[in-house]
Design a protein around this motif. Structure first.
Motif, mmCIF file in Angstrom:
data_model
loop_
_atom_site.group_PDB
_atom_site.id
_atom_site.type_symbol
_atom_site.label_atom_id
_atom_site.label_comp_id
_atom_site.label_asym_id
_atom_site.label_seq_id
_atom_site.Cartn_x
_atom_site.Cartn_y
_atom_site.Cartn_z
ATOM 1 N N VAL A 120 8.831 113.964 131.304
ATOM 2 C CA VAL A 120 9.150 112.861 130.776
ATOM 3 C C VAL A 120 9.579 113.336 129.296
ATOM 4 O O VAL A 120 10.538 112.681 128.706
ATOM 5 N N LYS A 121 9.081 114.304 128.715
ATOM 6 C CA LYS A 121 9.365 114.692 127.436
ATOM 7 C C LYS A 121 10.726 115.260 127.064
ATOM 8 O O LYS A 121 11.379 115.127 126.365
ATOM 9 N N LEU A 122 11.194 115.860 128.358
ATOM 10 C CA LEU A 122 12.444 116.751 128.553
ATOM 11 C C LEU A 122 13.452 115.483 128.654
ATOM 12 O O LEU A 122 14.526 115.602 128.224
ATOM 13 N N VAL A 123 13.455 114.542 129.371
ATOM 14 C CA VAL A 123 14.236 113.424 129.551
ATOM 15 C C VAL A 123 14.362 112.531 128.326
ATOM 16 O O VAL A 123 15.448 112.326 128.032
ATOM 17 N N VAL A 124 13.146 112.310 127.520
ATOM 18 C CA VAL A 124 13.400 111.512 126.415
ATOM 19 C C VAL A 124 14.053 112.297 125.413
ATOM 20 O O VAL A 124 14.967 111.761 124.574
ATOM 21 N N SER A 125 13.967 113.660 125.179
ATOM 22 C CA SER A 125 14.416 114.269 124.017
ATOM 23 C C SER A 125 16.075 114.496 124.526
ATOM 24 O O SER A 125 16.902 114.409 123.371
ATOM 25 N N LEU A 126 16.336 114.878 125.734
ATOM 26 C CA LEU A 126 17.819 115.071 126.104
ATOM 27 C C LEU A 126 18.487 113.862 126.271
ATOM 28 O O LEU A 126 19.664 113.801 125.937
ATOM 29 N N ILE A 127 18.278 112.969 127.164
ATOM 30 C CA ILE A 127 18.736 111.932 127.503
ATOM 31 C C ILE A 127 18.692 110.465 126.585
ATOM 32 O O ILE A 127 19.819 110.020 126.029
ATOM 33 N N PHE A 128 17.453 110.185 126.158
ATOM 34 C CA PHE A 128 17.111 108.868 125.153
ATOM 35 C C PHE A 128 17.789 109.130 123.810
ATOM 36 O O PHE A 128 18.211 108.138 123.185
ATOM 37 N N SER A 129 17.650 110.531 123.558
ATOM 38 C CA SER A 129 18.378 110.883 122.239
ATOM 39 C C SER A 129 19.592 110.493 122.074
ATOM 40 O O SER A 129 20.272 110.047 121.227
ATOM 41 N N ARG A 130 20.309 110.623 123.388
ATOM 42 C CA ARG A 130 21.979 110.322 123.521
ATOM 43 C C ARG A 130 21.969 108.884 123.728
ATOM 44 O O ARG A 130 23.237 108.252 123.220
ATOM 45 N N LEU A 131 21.212 108.270 124.323
ATOM 46 C CA LEU A 131 21.549 106.804 124.791
ATOM 47 C C LEU A 131 20.992 105.928 123.318
ATOM 48 O O LEU A 131 21.775 104.804 123.369
ATOM 49 N N ASP A 132 20.117 106.270 122.654
ATOM 50 C CA ASP A 132 19.804 105.633 121.482
ATOM 51 C C ASP A 132 20.590 105.855 120.344
ATOM 52 O O ASP A 132 20.516 105.256 119.304
ATOM 53 N N TYR A 133 21.353 107.032 120.251
ATOM 54 C CA TYR A 133 21.974 107.255 119.131
ATOM 55 C C TYR A 133 23.050 106.115 118.711
ATOM 56 O O TYR A 133 23.955 106.214 119.671
ATOM 57 N N CYS A 134 22.996 105.514 117.739
ATOM 58 C CA CYS A 134 24.029 104.467 117.452
ATOM 59 C C CYS A 134 24.049 103.190 118.389
ATOM 60 O O CYS A 134 25.108 102.977 118.688
ATOM 61 N N ASN A 135 23.019 103.004 119.181
ATOM 62 C CA ASN A 135 23.471 102.163 120.238
ATOM 63 C C ASN A 135 23.346 100.767 119.688
ATOM 64 O O ASN A 135 23.936 99.967 120.298
#
Length: 182
Positions: free
Chosen positions: A32-47
């Protein structure tokens, strides 16, 4: 925006494939920590810039999030995604965009956002010639109109107040610690 969205999707699926290759060695919390840090950081950036885009444009980002949830919980494509989001406490992409816009508006109304964003929001003032039911709601914001039908309505002065006004009034009332005089 389609080029930007395509790049995000491509990058996220690359990282998901890399995480999938080591998934069996990871605990649930580490995954979960890996997915949040690698995936959600990109999905949430300037969303918040993606507010108002058609659902077909957002669909690819939602596919990334669905794949991340299935990878994290070791589920197959055939499993329904809503219970997975609930167990992970994740919001769908459209809701995440609305949440981010609402948070920005909240910060603007409480003077904790940059001045250029605060100056783009105005409290709604009722026309003096006729009484409206909306007069009982002092926390409504004026939605700025634009001549550009596609990009203008997605700008923060239009999209932010639209999302804020769509919140229920009893949900907005306790959010403000002091009212902003526009």
């Amino acid at each position: 925006m389609q080029t930007h969205i395509s790049f995000i999707i491509k990058t996220c699926f690359f990282h998901l494939r890399r995480i999938a290759s080591i998934r069996r060695y990871l605990t649930h919390d580490a995954c979960v920590k890996l997915v949040v840090s690698l995936i959600f950081s990109r999905l949430d950036y300037c969303n918040s810039l993606l507010a108002g885009l058609p659902a077909s444009s957002i669909h690819g980002l939602q596919r990334v999030q669905n794949a991340a949830a299935r990878l994290t919980l070791r589920k197959t494509k055939r499993d329904h995604i809503t219970p997975l989001f609930r167990s992970l406490h994740w919001l769908p992409v459209n809701t995440r965009i609305s949440y981010k816009l609402s948070t920005l508006v909240y910060k603007c109304l409480n003077d904790s956002a940059p001045e250029y964003l605060q100056s783009s929001l105005d409290l709604y003032t009722q026309p003096s010639d006729r009484p409206l039911r909306s007069a009982a709601d002092p926390l409504r914001l004026h939605i700025h109109r634009s001549k550009l039908a596609s990009a203008g309505q997605r700008a923060f002065p239009s999209a932010g107040p639209s999302v804020w006004n769509s919140l229920l009034s009893f949900a907005r009332a306790p959010l403000l610690t002091r009212s902003r005089v526009g």
